[in-house]
Motif scaffolding. Structure first.
Motif, short mmCIF file in Angstrom:
data_model
loop_
_atom_site.label_atom_id
_atom_site.label_comp_id
_atom_site.label_asym_id
_atom_site.label_seq_id
_atom_site.Cartn_x
_atom_site.Cartn_y
_atom_site.Cartn_z
N ARG A 1 -0.24 -1.90 -7.31
CA ARG A 1 -1.60 -2.23 -7.72
C ARG A 1 -1.72 -3.60 -8.37
O ARG A 1 -2.79 -4.19 -8.41
CB ARG A 1 -2.12 -1.17 -8.70
CG ARG A 1 -2.27 0.18 -8.08
CD ARG A 1 -3.52 0.23 -7.22
NE ARG A 1 -3.63 1.49 -6.55
CZ ARG A 1 -3.79 1.62 -5.24
NH1 ARG A 1 -3.82 0.56 -4.47
NH2 ARG A 1 -3.90 2.80 -4.70
N ASN B 1 2.07 1.93 -3.34
CA ASN B 1 1.01 1.97 -4.34
C ASN B 1 1.15 0.84 -5.37
O ASN B 1 1.00 1.06 -6.57
CB ASN B 1 1.00 3.34 -5.03
CG ASN B 1 -0.35 3.65 -5.63
OD1 ASN B 1 -1.37 3.10 -5.21
ND2 ASN B 1 -0.37 4.51 -6.63
N SER C 1 0.83 -1.21 0.00
CA SER C 1 0.00 0.00 0.00
C SER C 1 0.86 1.26 0.00
O SER C 1 0.60 2.21 -0.74
CB SER C 1 -0.91 -0.03 1.23
OG SER C 1 -1.62 1.15 1.34
#
Length: 144
Positions: free
Chosen positions: A110, A108, A105
């Motif tokens: 994804r 970031n 997280s």
């Protein structure tokens, strides 16, 4: 006059200071006496990630992965093969995003697998998707 490098020990996390000329001579940790490079990626967790990121003077290549991910499993042997090709100029590490979701997280991440190359504590580049060992080595060298 020697230029000194700081390297974090993958075992005891001690910060070692050694002349850059000794990097190629299979250096050992001054505290625990274990090799600073083993030809294998280091497992990083929340507790040791920042130490490797901010206290080592060599670039850090991190594979963000998870055990349930098919492409991650396909790329794992290639990442392992890339380690001895890139060390000791680059430290290779793995972060299991399932076990360490806060790290995925924070950066970031994804999709997995995602490779992130860090230098000087900052992200230099990222690559998502499985790639082979030679492609990993080429990708890293093109960005350093």
């Amino acid at each position: 006059m020697h230029e000194f490098l700081h390297l974090v020990c993958p075992d005891c996390l001690a910060v070692n200071r050694l002349p850059s000329g000794r990097l190629q001579q299979e250096p050992k940790c001054g505290k625990c006496h274990r090799p600073l490079f083993t030809g294998h990626p280091v497992e990083l967790k929340t507790g040791n990630f920042d130490r490797h990121l901010s206290r080592s003077d060599i670039p850090l290549l991190v594979d963000f992965w998870a055990a349930w991910c098919g492409p991650c499993k396909m790329m794992a042997p290639a990442f392992l093969q890339a380690a001895p090709m890139l060390e000791p100029a680059v430290r290779l590490a793995k972060v299991d995003t399932e076990a360490e979701p806060q790290l995925g997280s924070r950066f970031n991440v994804r999709s997995i697998p995602t490779l992130i190359l860090f230098a000087g504590g900052r992200e230099l580049a990222r690559q998502s998707g499985a790639i082979g060992a030679q492609d990993i080595v080429r990708w890293v060298k093109a960005r350093l």
